[in-house]
Design an enzyme around this catalytic site. Structure first.
Site, mmCIF file in Angstrom:
data_model
loop_
_atom_site.group_PDB
_atom_site.id
_atom_site.type_symbol
_atom_site.label_atom_id
_atom_site.label_comp_id
_atom_site.label_asym_id
_atom_site.label_seq_id
_atom_site.Cartn_x
_atom_site.Cartn_y
_atom_site.Cartn_z
ATOM 1 N N ASP A 1 90.156 -33.821 35.916
ATOM 2 C CA ASP A 1 91.461 -33.220 35.712
ATOM 3 C C ASP A 1 92.599 -33.937 36.535
ATOM 4 O OD1 ASP A 1 90.759 -31.563 33.469
ATOM 5 O OD2 ASP A 1 90.917 -29.815 34.415
ATOM 6 N N PRO B 1 97.593 -20.011 40.368
ATOM 7 C CA PRO B 1 96.267 -19.221 40.248
ATOM 8 C C PRO B 1 95.177 -20.505 40.651
ATOM 9 C CG PRO B 1 97.002 -19.617 38.094
ATOM 10 C CD PRO B 1 98.312 -20.172 38.849
ATOM 11 N N GLN C 1 91.220 -21.462 40.303
ATOM 12 C CA GLN C 1 90.359 -21.286 39.284
ATOM 13 C C GLN C 1 91.080 -20.866 38.019
ATOM 14 O OE1 GLN C 1 86.367 -19.707 40.120
ATOM 15 N NE2 GLN C 1 85.732 -21.476 40.472
ATOM 16 N N GLY D 1 92.423 -22.444 35.311
ATOM 17 C CA GLY D 1 92.341 -23.445 34.209
ATOM 18 C C GLY D 1 93.770 -23.976 34.157
ATOM 19 N N MET D 2 94.622 -24.013 35.122
ATOM 20 C CA MET D 2 95.740 -24.722 35.229
ATOM 21 C C MET D 2 95.785 -26.116 36.041
ATOM 22 S SD MET D 2 98.503 -21.590 34.989
ATOM 23 C CE MET D 2 99.720 -22.633 34.355
ATOM 24 N N GLY D 3 94.725 -26.585 36.447
ATOM 25 C CA GLY D 3 94.516 -27.748 36.936
ATOM 26 C C GLY D 3 95.148 -27.455 38.468
ATOM 27 N N GLY D 4 95.250 -26.360 38.910
ATOM 28 C CA GLY D 4 96.140 -26.429 40.435
ATOM 29 C C GLY D 4 95.279 -27.290 41.547
ATOM 30 N N LYS E 1 99.168 -27.647 34.698
ATOM 31 C CA LYS E 1 98.935 -27.930 33.266
ATOM 32 C C LYS E 1 98.485 -27.119 32.584
ATOM 33 C CE LYS E 1 94.370 -28.318 33.282
ATOM 34 N NZ LYS E 1 93.320 -27.615 32.472
ATOM 35 N N SER F 1 93.457 -29.765 40.996
ATOM 36 C CA SER F 1 93.396 -31.291 40.667
ATOM 37 C C SER F 1 94.883 -31.752 40.870
ATOM 38 C CB SER F 1 92.985 -31.473 39.129
ATOM 39 O OG SER F 1 91.793 -31.077 38.914
ATOM 40 N N SER F 2 95.750 -31.020 40.677
ATOM 41 C CA SER F 2 97.190 -31.433 40.735
ATOM 42 C C SER F 2 97.584 -31.494 42.208
ATOM 43 C CB SER F 2 98.024 -30.332 40.151
ATOM 44 O OG SER F 2 99.559 -30.593 40.749
HETATM 45 O O1 C5P Z 1 85.231 -33.175 36.865
HETATM 46 P P1 C5P Z 1 85.139 -31.778 37.500
HETATM 47 O O2 C5P Z 1 85.130 -31.635 38.860
HETATM 48 O O3 C5P Z 1 86.569 -30.873 37.191
HETATM 49 O O4 C5P Z 1 84.022 -31.000 37.048
HETATM 50 C C1 C5P Z 1 83.367 -29.821 37.262
HETATM 51 C C2 C5P Z 1 82.350 -29.667 36.498
HETATM 52 O O5 C5P Z 1 82.446 -29.257 34.926
HETATM 53 C C3 C5P Z 1 81.155 -30.777 36.374
HETATM 54 O O6 C5P Z 1 80.451 -30.841 37.741
HETATM 55 C C4 C5P Z 1 80.602 -30.404 35.336
HETATM 56 O O7 C5P Z 1 79.694 -29.365 35.507
HETATM 57 C C5 C5P Z 1 81.587 -29.774 34.406
HETATM 58 N N1 C5P Z 1 82.410 -30.758 33.522
HETATM 59 C C6 C5P Z 1 81.618 -31.085 32.307
HETATM 60 N N2 C5P Z 1 82.369 -32.102 31.359
HETATM 61 C C7 C5P Z 1 83.481 -32.180 31.608
HETATM 62 C C8 C5P Z 1 84.196 -32.002 32.897
HETATM 63 C C9 C5P Z 1 83.669 -31.094 33.626
HETATM 64 O O8 C5P Z 1 80.481 -30.647 32.044
HETATM 65 N N3 C5P Z 1 84.270 -32.961 30.783
#
Ligand code: C5P
Length: 333
Positions: A136, A94, A96, A98-101, A10, A103-104
């Site tokens: 994500d 990639p 880390q 920022g493309m949600g790899g 994404k 998560s996807s």
């Molecule tokens: O939910 P996810 O595992 O992607 O989040 C990773 C980290 O990013 C969280 O532990 C938090 O520190 C930060 N985060 C946040 N606010 C969000 C999403 C993520 O502070 N809306």
């Protein structure tokens, strides 16, 4: 039977960061857009009770910190089945980026696992598991253009943007999402009632811009395209005019100036819109014409920046292409 699944990436078309909440997460407003770039995942089930993850890329964890592992464990528990599950990840997105790899990968594993087990989770369980594992993940249960609210995990199918060409560029700098959020907090200073209020005002501004854009886009879609732009580009221009920006740029660009440079290169190469995706390090540009997109990607590569030309994926395309060689993708939804 092993099940093969595509795990698409994404990009974020605008991202507004709101105040930090009591649970430590930040309130967000964003528009997610799936693109055709993907990893490939193979899921196999057999008798036993282990979860095994293999990936040639050593940066991908093989244990409990892998989203695929966490999803699998929850899916088995929700379906009340015991199996050995083997997951093979062919990494092309990639890490880390920022493309949600990651998560996807988690959501793709969930859908493939249901297929391999010949069992279906309820839509409620799918969303619950996805949101538990990360903010994500849920967007990948919708695909196409998706509005994200809450901490990013509350998702709504959005009016589709037609499939524009997209160039993604990921310079080799590591951006950690939690650090980017912490930098954002530092920049905002100590949260006072006033800054919290301002922060909320900004995310409601985003919602209003998106709302205005939604209403306006219907007019543009039926109107005559301006200056030779086609419908897709006109819709995108409206979105940009509505003031869609990514707040992470203000903390990530000063730390990694190369990312700002790449954004400029994309704009100079004719991108109608260019932005950081999520907290980076991927920067993308959206193009009306394929030739321009291919040239921009080639120029970036020639300068040593890993870059690829791809396309935005509509919701229908996302579900159709999810399982390679399977025409029954729709039944998965
Ligand atoms: O939910 P996810 O595992 O992607 O989040 C990773 C980290 O990013 C969280 O532990 C938090 O520190 C930060 N985060 C946040 N606010 C969000 C999403 C993520 O502070 N809306």
């Amino acid at each position: 039977m092993p099940v093969l699944v595509r795990s698409f990436a994404k990009i974020n078309l605008g991202l507004r960061i709101g105040p930090r909440r009591a649970d430590g997460f930040h309130e967000l407003r964003t528009i997610y857009q799936t693109v055709a770039l993907h990893d490939l995942i193979r899921v196999e089930v057999s008798r036993g009770s282990d979860i095994e993850i293999s990936c040639e890329d050593a940066r991908v964890p093989d244990g409990e910190s892998n989203t695929c592992w966490r999803v699998t464990e929850r899916v088995l528990r929700a379906l009340k089945v015991k199996r050995k599950v083997r997951i093979f990840i062919e990494k092309k997105l990639p890490i880390q980026g920022g493309m949600g790899g990651a998560s996807s990968n988690g959501v793709a594993t969930m859908l493939a696992l249901e297929k391999a087990l010949k069992r279906r989770l309820t839509p409620h369980d799918r969303l619950r598991i996805a949101a538990e594992v990360g903010s994500d993940l849920p967007l990948f249960l919708i695909g196409g253009t998706v509005l994200g609210t809450g901490r990013g995990e509350e998702v709504y199918p959005f009016d589709e943007l037609p499939g524009l060409h997209c160039v993604t560029a990921t310079p080799a700098v590591g951006v950690s999402t939690p650090t980017a959020f912490a930098d954002w907090d530092k920049r905002q200073g100590e949260p006072t009632k006033l800054t919290a209020r301002k922060s909320f005002d900004k995310i409601s501004e985003f919602s209003q811009s998106v709302y205005r854009w939604l209403n306006g886009s219907r007019c543009t879609a039926t109107g005559v395209p301006d200056k030779g732009w086609d419908r897709a580009e006109a819709l995108l221009l409206d979105l940009v005019r509505a003031g869609i920006e990514n707040d992470f740029e203000s903390v990530v660009f000063p730390k990694h100036p190369v990312l700002r440079k790449v954004k400029r290169v994309l704009e100079q190469s004719g991108a109608r819109y260019a932005s950081l995706s999520g907290s980076g390090a991927t920067v993308y540009g959206l193009f009306g014409e394929r030739q321009r997109a291919l040239k921009a990607a080639a120029d970036l590569q020639a300068k040593g920046t890993p870059a690829q030309a791809t396309r935005m994926l509509t919701r229908e395309q996302y579900w159709k292409k999810l399982f390679p060689g399977d025409a029954s993708g729709k039944q998965t939804r």
